[in-house]
Write an enzyme that holds these catalytic residues in place. Structure first.
Site, PDB file in Angstrom:
ATOM      1  N   THR A 114       0.847  -1.191   0.000  1.00 10.43           N
ATOM      2  CA  THR A 114       0.000   0.000   0.000  1.00 10.43           C
ATOM      3  C   THR A 114       0.886   1.245   0.000  1.00 10.43           C
ATOM      4  OG1 THR A 114      -0.147   0.042   2.434  1.00 10.43           O
ATOM      5  CG2 THR A 114      -1.828  -1.211   1.237  1.00 10.43           C
ATOM      6  N   GLY A 115       0.371   2.306  -0.589  1.00  8.89           N
ATOM      7  CA  GLY A 115       1.138   3.546  -0.666  1.00  8.89           C
ATOM      8  C   GLY A 115       2.432   3.373  -1.436  1.00  8.89           C
ATOM      9  N   THR A 135       3.375   4.551  -4.569  1.00  8.24           N
ATOM     10  CA  THR A 135       3.556   5.391  -5.755  1.00  8.24           C
ATOM     11  C   THR A 135       4.890   6.127  -5.770  1.00  8.24           C
ATOM     12  OG1 THR A 135       2.379   7.210  -4.662  1.00  8.24           O
ATOM     13  CG2 THR A 135       1.079   5.727  -6.066  1.00  8.24           C
ATOM     14  N   SER A 136       5.626   6.101  -4.660  1.00  3.91           N
ATOM     15  CA  SER A 136       6.923   6.776  -4.622  1.00  3.91           C
ATOM     16  C   SER A 136       7.737   6.223  -3.464  1.00  3.91           C
ATOM     17  CB  SER A 136       6.761   8.297  -4.459  1.00  3.91           C
ATOM     18  OG  SER A 136       6.195   8.602  -3.187  1.00  3.91           O
ATOM     19  N   GLY A 137       8.987   6.658  -3.395  1.00  2.32           N
ATOM     20  CA  GLY A 137       9.815   6.361  -2.239  1.00  2.32           C
ATOM     21  C   GLY A 137      10.006   4.896  -1.946  1.00  2.32           C
ATOM     22  N   ILE A 138       9.914   4.542  -0.670  1.00  2.12           N
ATOM     23  CA  ILE A 138      10.166   3.178  -0.222  1.00  2.12           C
ATOM     24  C   ILE A 138       9.153   2.197  -0.812  1.00  2.12           C
ATOM     25  CG2 ILE A 138      10.151   1.676   1.813  1.00  2.12           C
ATOM     26  CD1 ILE A 138      11.278   4.132   3.381  1.00  2.12           C
ATOM     27  N   SER A 165       9.146   3.406  11.996  1.00  2.00           N
ATOM     28  CA  SER A 165      10.083   4.517  11.826  1.00  2.00           C
ATOM     29  C   SER A 165      10.999   4.572  13.036  1.00  2.00           C
ATOM     30  CB  SER A 165       9.336   5.847  11.692  1.00  2.00           C
ATOM     31  OG  SER A 165      10.240   6.944  11.753  1.00  2.00           O
ATOM     32  N   TYR A 196       3.460  12.235  14.842  1.00  2.00           N
ATOM     33  CA  TYR A 196       3.941  11.200  13.917  1.00  2.00           C
ATOM     34  C   TYR A 196       4.717  10.129  14.676  1.00  2.00           C
ATOM     35  CZ  TYR A 196       6.548   8.983  10.119  1.00  2.00           C
ATOM     36  OH  TYR A 196       7.103   8.072   9.259  1.00  2.00           O
TER      37      TYR A 196
END
Length: 251
Positions: free
Chosen positions: A13-14, A16-19, A138, A151
């Site tokens: 999921t998620g 579309t970019s990065g990791i 994180s 966060y």
């Protein structure tokens, strides 16, 4: 190429970019058919084109139950089941304590905690013995960071979800682990410095001074850790948090 995920069905999921995108590219290269999600159809299509083969994109918001139900109905109909879930979607922004709003808390915990819970919960009926669940954590979850408390707290919650879920899933053969990066050169990180390339580089240079390896990470480095957790190489790794942070939070 070792094809460590040959024949497996994976969802990121998620992605579309990065990791998320780097992991989807690696999983597909290692033999998996990868489903990816994102909220924006244009960026989702661009990510699918960049990955190339072995990929199916589905527009979905992980905080919406109806989107997730549609997503998993599609995976069940097309693939029959799910071997790997990387609950990577999430995000957040920086606000000092006196500036935190109710909307900020709801948005951050909605994306990082509620979205993770709903995604895993709705994926479980498709997952069998030997399946792997990876939660996006994180290094901020174990560090104090000015103006980043909401966060950081949301990612600390994600860590405890894994500790508890391995007990809920005892006897199923489904593994749950947390992958916790430190600073990584992604659009998410660079956005904190604004659009000026000089300011972005200045931020990266500063962050590098706090990391024992002397540099920030690259998305591909985090993807390789995700590959380990997804593969049978990690068959006895369960309930763990794997830090990929260059040592920043470890000293």
């Amino acid at each position: 190429m070792q094809d460590r995920l040959d024949g497996k069905i994976a969802l990121i999921t998620g992605a579309t970019s990065g990791i998320g995108l780097a992991t989807a590219k690696l999983f597909a290269a290692e033999g998996a058919h990868v489903y990816i999600t994102g909220r924006n159809q244009n960026t989702l299509k661009a990510a699918q084109d960049e990955i190339g083969g072995n990929v199916t994109s589905v527009q979905a918001d992980s905080t919406r139950s109806t989107d997730l139900e549609r997503l998993f109905d599609q995976i069940k109909a097309e693939a029959g089941g799910l071997d790997v879930l990387f609950a990577n979607a999430g995000g957040g922004s920086m606000l000092a304590l006196e500036q935190i709003t109710e909307a900020h808390v709801d948005d951050t915990f909605g994306r990082n905690v509620k979205g993770t819970i709903l995604t895993v919960q709705k994926a479980l009926p498709l997952m069998a013995k030997g399946a792997s669940i990876i939660l996006a954590g994180s290094s901020a979850s174990i560090e104090g960071t000015a103006a980043f408390s909401v966060y950081s707290a949301s990612k600390a919650a994600v860590r405890n979800l894994a500790r508890s879920w391995v007990l809920d899933l005892k006897g199923t053969g489904i593994r749950v682990n947390v992958l916790s990066p430190g600073p990584v050169r992604t659009p998410f990180l660079l956005d904190f410095a604004g659009e000026d390339p000089a300011q972005q580089q200045g931020m990266l240079d500063y962050l590098s001074t706090r990391i024992p390896l002397g540099r920030v990470g690259e998305p591909e480095e985090i993807a390789r850790v995700a590959l380990f957790l997804a593969s049978d190489d990690a068959s006895f790794v369960n309930g763990a948090e794997i830090f990929a942070d260059g040592g920043q939070a470890q000293v």
